[in-house]
Each structure stands twice: as C-alpha cells, then as structure tokens.
Design a protein around this motif. Structure first.
Motif, short mmCIF file in Angstrom:
data_model
loop_
_atom_site.label_atom_id
_atom_site.label_comp_id
_atom_site.label_asym_id
_atom_site.label_seq_id
_atom_site.Cartn_x
_atom_site.Cartn_y
_atom_site.Cartn_z
N THR A 186 0.84 -1.20 0.00
CA THR A 186 0.00 0.00 0.00
C THR A 186 0.87 1.24 0.00
O THR A 186 1.79 1.37 0.82
N PHE A 187 0.58 2.11 -0.91
CA PHE A 187 1.26 3.41 -0.98
C PHE A 187 0.28 4.46 -0.46
O PHE A 187 -0.70 4.79 -1.12
N HIS A 188 0.55 4.95 0.72
CA HIS A 188 -0.31 5.95 1.36
C HIS A 188 0.20 7.33 0.94
O HIS A 188 1.24 7.77 1.41
N TRP A 189 -0.56 7.98 0.10
CA TRP A 189 -0.12 9.24 -0.51
C TRP A 189 -0.90 10.40 0.09
O TRP A 189 -2.08 10.57 -0.18
N HIS A 190 -0.22 11.17 0.93
CA HIS A 190 -0.84 12.34 1.55
C HIS A 190 -0.68 13.52 0.59
O HIS A 190 0.37 14.14 0.52
N LEU A 191 -1.75 13.81 -0.15
CA LEU A 191 -1.64 14.73 -1.28
C LEU A 191 -1.83 16.19 -0.91
O LEU A 191 -1.19 17.07 -1.47
N THR A 192 -2.76 16.48 -0.03
CA THR A 192 -3.09 17.88 0.24
C THR A 192 -3.26 18.12 1.71
O THR A 192 -3.50 17.20 2.50
N GLU A 193 -3.15 19.36 2.08
CA GLU A 193 -3.43 19.81 3.45
C GLU A 193 -4.14 21.15 3.35
O GLU A 193 -4.19 21.77 2.28
#
Length: 789
Positions: free
Chosen positions: A719-726
């Motif tokens: 699993t690639f957990h991609w935190h894209l935005t904040e």
C-alpha cells in the motif's frame, strides 16, 4: 550488503571520498569547543533517572496508560480498535506498544552504557557504577517483561565494539544475566568511595538503600521465573530475601518532582496523562482518548468498601470533581463509542494523582510485602504470610499520603479494611494467590507495566477479556506487547554512540509522515533497509535453516554453479515463511520466461530489473497457477534448481511478489544472471503493509516518487499511502480550479483551501489528475491510498 542498491553505494562512496579529500585538520575542526569531552557521570545518572521514568516522547502515555493499563483493565477507552482502543480491545498500533522499546534503548540505556563505561575506568567511581548498573537492570527488566526476547548481551556495544546489530537473547538468559548483575552490583559498593549525592534523585547516594533496591529487583525477577524455572526462582528469591529487600516505607524507591516549567521537573505520569488526555478544563465531559477508569477496577474497589476509592477517583458533578463513593462508576472495557453519559464515569482525582508535584513510586515496600507473602506461601521463606500480606495493604494505603492531604487515609479505615479482607490461609493455594495479587493489582495503579507483567505471571485477578471487532488476539488479553516482533528492525538504534542518542529512527508504516526533510528521509529509509531482521526463525524462535557454506568468490568471467556463494537468508526482505537451501545454482545468459498472459506486467518488470533485451531462449523461468496448493493471497512457492526456476502462485499479486524475491536473490555479472538453488514458500503475515509519503507539505519530483514506490515494491509493501493535500495548500495545479492554488491575501492556514475557492478540496473529484501517475503504482500491485485533508 545486498540490501543497498548501487545508488546507495555511490552515495556512500561519494561521502567517503569527500571526507578523504579534506582531512587536513579534521580532528581539530570537529572538536566542539563548547562541549565537554569527558562525560560527567553525575549528569548522566540524573538524566537516566528522569528519562528512565518515562518522561517525554509519550512513553508512559502510549505503552503504560493506553496499552498496559488497558490490558490489566485499570482503564477503559471508548474508541475503535485501531485508535486508542488498541490496548483496551487488543488491536495493534506500533506507536503505542513499541514506544518503550524504542525510547528505552535509544535514550536511557545509551546514557547508562556511557556512564558505566566511564565509571568502570575509574576505581574511585565504583559506587556510582554500581548504582547505575542496578538502574540499568530496572530498565532492562521492563523491556524484556514487555517484549520477551530482546537485545541484552550485545546491546550498547556499537560505539565501543562496532556491534550495530545486536543479537536477541532468550528471555531466560536475560533474567539470568540481570540476576547476576544485581548480585555483582550489590556486592561492589564501598563506603570509602564517593557516592552520587544530589545527582541521585532516588536515594541521594545512600548505599544501603541501593543494596535493598538491588535485592528487591532480584526478588521481583526471581518471582517472574516461578513457573518456568521454580527451582532457580526459589534459589534467587531466598538470596534476595537474605540480602535485604525493601520492606519499610522509608526505603522505597521514590522520585520526587516539582512544578517547574521544564517537563523533566514534573511527574511523568501526570505530564503525559493530563497533557494528552485528561485535561482539567474538560471537567470530565470530554478527552482526547475517551479514557476513564474501567468498570472492572471501580467495581472491585466499591465491592470491598476500599477507602482508596475517593483518594484516586472522582466523577465530575456539575463541573466539580466529586469523590462520593456512590457516584463512582467505571466504563466497561470494549466500549467503542463515547457514551452519552460519558461525564458520569470515574477518572483520576486531580487533587492527588494528577498533580505535577506528585511523587513517582518506582519500587514500593507494598510490592515487596506481597511478593514476600507469596514466597512464604510457596515455602520459599519463613514468616506469617497473612501478616505480611496485611502489612502490604497498609503500606499501599499509607503511600497515598505522599500525594498530599487529600491522599491521607485514616488509620481506622485501613484497619477496618484489612480486617474485612484478611488472607484466608485455609483456602487453596490459588485462592490465596488471587487475594495477594488482586491487592498487588490495586497497589500498582499507574505502575502499569509492572501491573501487566505481574498479571501475566500469576493470572490474578481473574479478568474477563473483550472480543472487540478487528482485535488481533481472538478475544484474549495479549500475552505480550503485540509489536515486539516488529521491533527487530530497530536494533541498530540500540547501539548508536551517545552523541546520537537523541536521534530516533523507526521502521513503522507511518514512518514517512514523521519525516521533516529529505535528508532525514534518506537516512531513515537506509537504516530501515540495513536493520531488517535476518530471518523469520530469529523473530519467532524457530530453528534457523542453515545454508551450505559459501564457496569461492565469483570469478571475473561470470558466475557459475561451482563458484556462486550459497544464499544467505538475510538477503531476503522480508524473510519468507519457509526456506530451504539446495546445492548449486541456476545460471542464465538470456533466460526465457514462460507465464500466463495475465502475468505479463510482472514478467516485463523482471526483464527490466535484469536488463534482458531479448525474449530469451530456453524456458528457464516458468510460472504456474495453482489456487489449491497456494492458499494465501499474494502467496507463492518458488523452487530453483540448476536447470530451471518454477514459480507457483495463486494470483497476479503472488507472481509480482515472487518476482521481487527473484530480484533480491539474483547475482548479475558480465551479462549473466545467477540464482542460488533453493526452495521458498512465502505469503504475507499482514494484509496491510503500507508506507506514507507526505507531498502535501513537501515537494518531491515524479522520479523521486517513482523511485520511492519501486523501493516499497522491492520489499513487498502493498500500500502506498499518498498524503496529497493539506489545508496549508493544494500542491497540484488543476487549471479548472485555480482557486486551489491561490493563497488568499493575508490568508491563514484555516482559509488557504476552502470549498468556495476549491470545490474539489471537499469532494476529492480532482483525483482524476493523478491517474497517469497512479498507473505506476497499480503495476506494482500496490493500491494507492490517497489522503486529502
């Protein structure tokens, strides 16, 4: 060294050459003129006492309060199993259960190793070395009690002996080592030599009290072995009692705290519980972890009219903490959603246990009385078990007076309680054990690691486990901290030199979310790869599979079955479920690969890894599909002989995982690929194996992200957990929604991305823009988990 890619070699080579080119005056330039070059053992000891008592880094909050305190049902947490309910509901959250492991090795034990090494070099510091050795045993005892087999004999030898991957000793050997260490330290004291004095926050250098602490820890450890090695336990228990244990309140190991502005000056239990959860301003109506006392604990006290109940517990009544016994009510363990009447449940009394100046009782006379009572019951010691048990209760109750006027319990109430709860010496052994250790359980409130260790040994009091959804133990209270096995990859930090003690690396799935710079990421990820466990056998205690002895090194003409070194299981990360080495090797110049059409992506990646340009000749690598013999998703069976390699899989994901194993096993030289002959059966132990990359706060190139994903795939993350935005900003340009990239004039964190100026911020519809990038992830059988906040 096969775990390091050629890029890593280049990085290390460049660093080495850079250092070699500017070594003139290097030693002088790298001496800090503002730092001491000789350790001050007094300062080191003070620090080890403060750090050893959990302060900082949420050690107590995670490992003791949420994990051990919930296991023994002192506390209950109304949260789902994957959050703070992990201890309450037997889930697995590495940050919680493994916190003490990481912190104790990288901070406390590192400091103590340096102190003892310095003190041992000076005969005049024998008393200081002995005290430090006793304190070190206390820390090591907590670690092994929580995690079982852990580094012991080789821990701390990185700076002095270059042991950067210490072995994991069996717990029985650790207990033996600690007992001998305590005996040696207690016998080493010399009244004519200097003592710690004010630097010693426990006993102010009092040698006689340190000896009693040594023998008390000896008794504690001896009783740990009462079932596994009763003869040895009896021998050491008798030795401890003869040496003199802590039986009086004035000899207790207690650390006093103040109310200064520095965290180290305040009680660590209070600092972490109040700071992270039970804030007085909430007045019982709300807290971060939805934590309260458990129903099991409060019911036990109420059913016996225990005078400690109003001392330790309150219910917030009209915004005021009320100690009335009739109002006290514990929250049932297993509660997943905060009850509507949450405010009516009992929590710690802010007038006693939640004061910053509250003392911390490290080893109490009450605990020793209860253990001594058990020793008498076992005929390991002489005396009146009922009287010693009664005195243990009395001391446990009087100890609350150390917390101020609100903690004082009148003598008549203590006498009434001990009369009504006298030890029934006519009852069977187990019934008496239940009485003794139920009182031990009450007395060890807030010393949750010790409460849990003693409960595991005795099984008393009898606790009813919960069977929450998604729990990891089939509805049984864990036999140890669930994360112990995963801590193997953190062993390198155990032996870092003292000047690196403040840097803590971790290999847990949320790793990248903690990274604040590219440099720290590279260091952390390299350390992760370099310190993975060598074998599953090492992790589980199973017999290690021995490979044939390595033969001569590979010749310049390329590998052959005669010269190829036999495989080392440590080259496979993670270690497979089963492995057997065979003789010889499969050597291929242009291997042909036969596989179902569905496996084409995996086959093409294998060709790319090995830089195979042609389709190949003979079918030397063959894939089969068998959903009967391969039962696990992502599982595979691999057999390599000098003639061919056959891979049997259940699904395309299994084929891809097998390709990664081939990738790790292969030796490549002069256009030839060699695979060591072996048999491997493998499947994942955990369905979710993820890594987190935060691009919401940090910019990364497309090539970096692809390289990152490739590294994850190589080590079978899925699993690639991609935190894209904040809410600080939307990092990807989407021309249809220019407001997503606009920082408002004078904008604040809260207003930078809103539904008004960026509609997709709340709906996630803009994810289509990432499709072309996520195809790369899908080809690796690694679902993308995109996170938009």
């Amino acid at each position: 060294m096969q775990r390091i890619t050629k890029y890593t070699y280049a990085l290390l080579l460049g660093a080495t050459m850079g250092l070699a080119s500017c070594d003139k005056g290097f030693e002088e330039l790298n001496i800090n003129p503002n730092a001491s070059t000789k350790p001050n053992v007094d300062y080191l000891f003070s620090q080890s006492i403060l750090q050893g008592n959990y302060v900082y880094d949420r050690v107590y909050f995670y490992t003791s309060y949420i994990t051990c305190g919930a296991f023994v049902q002192h506390f209950s947490f109304a949260k789902e199993v994957t959050l703070a309910g992990s201890g309450d509901k037997y889930g697995q959250v590495d940050a919680y259960q493994g916190q003490y492991f990481r912190f104790a090795y990288t901070n406390v034990l590192t400091t103590l190793h340096e102190l003892i090494r310095t003190a041992d070099a000076n005969p005049d510091l024998v008393n200081k070395a002995a005290s430090a050795r006793i304190w070190r045993v206390l820390i090591q005892q907590r670690i092994t009690d929580l995690y079982g087999d852990v580094p012991y004999s080789e821990a701390g030898k990185g700076a002095t002996e270059g042991v950067f991957q210490p072995k994991y000793d069996a717990q029985s050997a650790i207990y033996d080592g600690m007992l001998r260490e305590l005996e040696s330290a207690a016998g080493a004291f010399n009244n004519s030599k200097p003592k710690f004095g004010a630097a010693d926050f426990v006993y102010k250098g009092d040698i006689n009290k340190w000896k009693k602490l040594a023998h008390s820890l000896m008794l504690r450890i001896a009783m740990r072995m009462s079932k596994a090695a009763p003869d040895k336990a009896r021998e050491w228990a008798q030795k401890a009692i003869a040496g003199g244990i802590i039986t009086q309140e004035e000899d207790q190991a207690v650390v006093a705290y103040g109310s200064g502005s520095q965290n180290y000056n305040v009680n660590p239990v209070v600092f972490e519980i109040v700071g992270q959860d039970l804030k007085p301003s909430s007045k019982g109506a709300d807290n971060t972890e939805n934590g309260k006392y458990s129903k099991t604990f409060i019911d036990f006290l109420k059913s016996r009219n225990d005078p400690r109940l109003p001392v330790i517990s309150v219910v917030w009544n009209g915004g005021v903490p009320d100690t009335s016994a009739t109002l006290q009510k514990g929250m049932p363990n297993g509660t997943e959603v905060r009850p509507n009447d949450f405010v009516t449940y009992s929590e710690p009394n802010p007038a006693t246990v939640l004061q910053n100046t509250a003392p911390l009782i490290v080893v109490s006379a009450a605990e020793m009385r209860f253990l001594l009572s058990e020793a008498i019951l076992r005929a390991w010691a002489t005396g009146n078990a009922a009287q010693v048990y009664k005195e243990g209760i009395e001391i446990a109750m009087r100890n609350w007076a150390l917390f101020g006027a609100a903690g004082r319990i009148p003598a008549e109430k203590i006498n009434a309680y001990t009369a009504a709860n006298a030890l029934n010496t006519a009852a069977p052994f187990n019934d008496q054990m239940n009485q003794i250790h139920s009182q031990f359980w009450v007395a060890s409130l807030f010393d949750e690691q010790e409460a849990y260790a003693n409960w595991r040994r005795t099984g008393f009091p009898v606790l009813t486990p919960v069977n929450a959804r998604d729990n990891q133990t089939n509805g049984t209270i864990p036999a140890d901290c669930l994360t112990a096995e995963r801590n193997r990859a953190a062993t390198a930090v155990i032996t870092m030199p003292p000047f690196q003690a403040g840097r803590r690396f971790t290999h847990y799935p949320h790793l990248v979310g903690q990274i604040i710079s590219m440099r720290s990421f590279i260091l952390t990820f390299l350390l992760y790869l370099l310190t993975m466990p060598a074998t599953r056998a090492q992790r589980t205690g199973a017999p290690k599979v021995e490979a044939p002895a390595p033969r001569a090194a590979e010749k310049a003409s390329g590998p052959s079955s005669r010269t190829l070194p036999a495989p080392d299981i440590s080259s496979l990360i993670p270690a497979p479920a089963a492995y057997r080495a065979l003789k010889g090797a499969l050597v291929m110049s242009a291997p042909g690969i036969e596989a179902p059409a569905a496996f084409a992506p995996a086959v093409n990646l294998l060709r790319e890894y090995w830089k195979l340009q042609s389709p190949g000749g003979d079918k030397q690598i063959v894939f089969f599909v068998d959903t009967i013999s391969v039962k696990h998703p992502e599982g595979y069976a691999l057999r390599i002989t000098p003639d061919r390699a056959t891979i049997t899989v259940r699904d395309t994901a299994g084929a891809f995982r097998a390709v990664q194993t081939l990738r790790q096993l292969a030796r490549i030289s002069n256009g030839k690929v060699a695979l060591p002959a072996c048999e491997i059966t493998d499947f994942p132990r955990f369905d979710y194996r993820g890594m987190h990359l935060d691009v919401g706060r940090h910019f990364f190139s497309v090539d970096f992200v692809k390289g990152f994903i490739d590294s994850l795939a190589r080590y079978k993350f899925n699993t690639f957990h991609w935190h894209l935005t904040e809410d600080q900003g939307w990092r990807i340009e989407i021309k249809r929604y220019p407001g997503c990239n606009r920082w408002p004039p004078g904008g604040t964190k809260r207003s930078s991305v809103t539904r008004k100026n960026c509609p997709i911020a709340s709906t996630g519809n803009g994810m289509a823009v990432f499709t072309h990038r996520t195809k790369y992830v899908k080809s690796y059988h690694m679902p993308r988990r995109a996170e938009l906040k």
